[in-house]
Design a protein around this motif. Structure first.
Motif, mmCIF file in Angstrom:
data_model
loop_
_atom_site.group_PDB
_atom_site.id
_atom_site.type_symbol
_atom_site.label_atom_id
_atom_site.label_comp_id
_atom_site.label_asym_id
_atom_site.label_seq_id
_atom_site.Cartn_x
_atom_site.Cartn_y
_atom_site.Cartn_z
ATOM 1 N N GLU A 1 1.000 -1.499 -0.001
ATOM 2 C CA GLU A 1 0.230 0.303 -0.117
ATOM 3 C C GLU A 1 0.739 1.028 0.174
ATOM 4 O O GLU A 1 1.153 1.933 1.146
ATOM 5 N N ILE A 2 1.401 1.591 -0.785
ATOM 6 C CA ILE A 2 2.070 2.757 -1.186
ATOM 7 C C ILE A 2 1.292 3.894 -2.084
ATOM 8 O O ILE A 2 0.142 3.999 -2.695
ATOM 9 N N ASP A 3 2.192 5.343 -2.180
ATOM 10 C CA ASP A 3 1.671 6.106 -3.349
ATOM 11 C C ASP A 3 1.909 5.657 -4.906
ATOM 12 O O ASP A 3 2.915 4.737 -4.761
ATOM 13 N N TRP A 4 2.066 6.835 -5.302
ATOM 14 C CA TRP A 4 1.955 6.944 -6.853
ATOM 15 C C TRP A 4 3.807 6.595 -7.016
ATOM 16 O O TRP A 4 4.608 6.467 -7.747
ATOM 17 N N GLN A 5 4.127 7.965 -6.405
ATOM 18 C CA GLN A 5 5.806 7.881 -6.640
ATOM 19 C C GLN A 5 6.455 6.852 -6.161
ATOM 20 O O GLN A 5 7.608 6.255 -6.386
ATOM 21 N N GLY A 6 6.220 6.235 -4.672
ATOM 22 C CA GLY A 6 6.664 4.751 -4.360
ATOM 23 C C GLY A 6 6.369 3.600 -5.114
ATOM 24 O O GLY A 6 7.177 3.479 -5.242
ATOM 25 N N HIS B 1 -3.229 15.694 -7.763
ATOM 26 C CA HIS B 1 -2.231 15.733 -8.189
ATOM 27 C C HIS B 1 -2.101 13.981 -7.995
ATOM 28 O O HIS B 1 -1.412 13.033 -9.001
ATOM 29 N N ASP B 2 -2.041 13.262 -7.346
ATOM 30 C CA ASP B 2 -2.249 12.248 -7.484
ATOM 31 C C ASP B 2 -2.695 11.173 -8.709
ATOM 32 O O ASP B 2 -2.556 10.095 -8.823
ATOM 33 N N VAL B 3 -4.297 11.805 -7.950
ATOM 34 C CA VAL B 3 -5.396 10.973 -9.300
ATOM 35 C C VAL B 3 -4.645 11.323 -11.071
ATOM 36 O O VAL B 3 -4.995 10.482 -11.545
ATOM 37 N N ALA B 4 -4.097 12.194 -10.683
ATOM 38 C CA ALA B 4 -3.204 13.268 -12.578
ATOM 39 C C ALA B 4 -1.720 11.915 -12.948
ATOM 40 O O ALA B 4 -1.833 11.898 -14.450
ATOM 41 N N ALA C 1 -1.123 6.026 -14.657
ATOM 42 C CA ALA C 1 -0.099 5.178 -15.040
ATOM 43 C C ALA C 1 0.421 3.265 -14.620
ATOM 44 O O ALA C 1 1.020 2.525 -14.559
ATOM 45 N N PHE C 2 -0.283 3.373 -13.763
ATOM 46 C CA PHE C 2 -0.993 1.731 -13.276
ATOM 47 C C PHE C 2 -1.645 1.031 -14.466
ATOM 48 O O PHE C 2 -2.390 1.401 -15.221
ATOM 49 N N ASP C 3 -1.658 -0.242 -13.955
ATOM 50 C CA ASP C 3 -2.063 -1.696 -14.672
ATOM 51 C C ASP C 3 -3.661 -1.101 -14.605
ATOM 52 O O ASP C 3 -4.244 -1.915 -15.579
ATOM 53 N N TYR C 4 -4.476 -1.249 -13.554
ATOM 54 C CA TYR C 4 -6.052 -1.455 -13.361
ATOM 55 C C TYR C 4 -6.402 0.527 -12.668
ATOM 56 O O TYR C 4 -5.244 0.503 -11.837
#
Length: 209
Positions: free
Chosen positions: A104-109, A157-160, A164-167
């Motif tokens: 469970e990590i943020d988009w940067q991680g 900012h996260d949603v932007a 980049a994610f698979d799902y």
């Protein structure tokens, strides 16, 4: 001779604060005990109900910085003045032992982890709307109005980075979102390449016929 276990699956789940990621992950782990959540390190103090080794490894900032300088983290980030990090060695050992691991990590991680584990499956959880997210954050009763506004700004900012994610899962109805999350994890586990490695003995049996 017994073949070595197939490498486990690394799942990454990210979401803006308040999207319901933690509740979904807890429900997933309850329904699928084969998935083990990775316990991260953090410098923030425990919240009510949290315990050492179950929710996080709670360390002071000095200890975190020593671990960081020694290259112990697969990924790390600063969130609202607190540091979070994932142990590189622990993840590698679990995967090599055939265990499925969830982060469970943020988009940067997530971006950092994918560089080390390009086969990781990444999932982003979206709230149904910006208004719903505001209501959820306010309803938790944990943060001041100022902190809520900061979390909402960070959410945009996260949603932007969700594409980049698979799902992507929209957590509008919890039960439906959980079904989606379970379906994703099961389909990844059943991918042909993984099944061939996992059931190598079975395939070999048919080759000998």
């Amino acid at each position: 001779m017994t073949p070595p276990p197939s490498e486990g699956v690394l799942y990454i789940v990210s979401a803006p604060s308040g999207a319901g990621k933690t509740s979904l992950v807890k429900a997933l782990l309850k329904s699928d005990p084969a998935i083990h959540v990775s316990v991260s390190y953090t410098t923030r103090p425990p919240r009510p109900g949290e315990s050492e080794g179950r929710d996080y490894h709670f360390v002071n900032r000095e200890r975190f910085e020593i671990m960081l300088s020694e290259g112990e983290f697969l990924e790390h980030a600063e969130v609202y003045g607190n540091f979070y990090g994932t142990s590189k060695g622990t993840i590698a050992r679990d995967l090599n032992a055939g265990r499925d691991v969830l982060l469970e990590i943020d988009w940067q991680g997530a971006e950092q982890v994918r560089r080390h584990f390009p086969d990781a499956a990444s999932i982003f959880v979206l709230p149904p709307s910006f208004a719903a997210l505001r209501t959820r954050l306010a309803g938790r009763g944990q943060d001041s109005d100022e902190v809520i506004e900061r979390r909402l700004a960070a959410a945009a900012h996260d949603v932007a980075h969700a594409d980049a994610f698979d799902y992507i899962i929209v957590n509008d109805d919890f039960d439906h979102a959980l079904q989606d999350l379970v379906a994703i994890t099961r389909s990844i586990r059943l991918a042909a390449a993984r099944q061939v490695r996992r059931h190598a003995a079975l395939f070999e049996e048919f080759r000998r016929i």
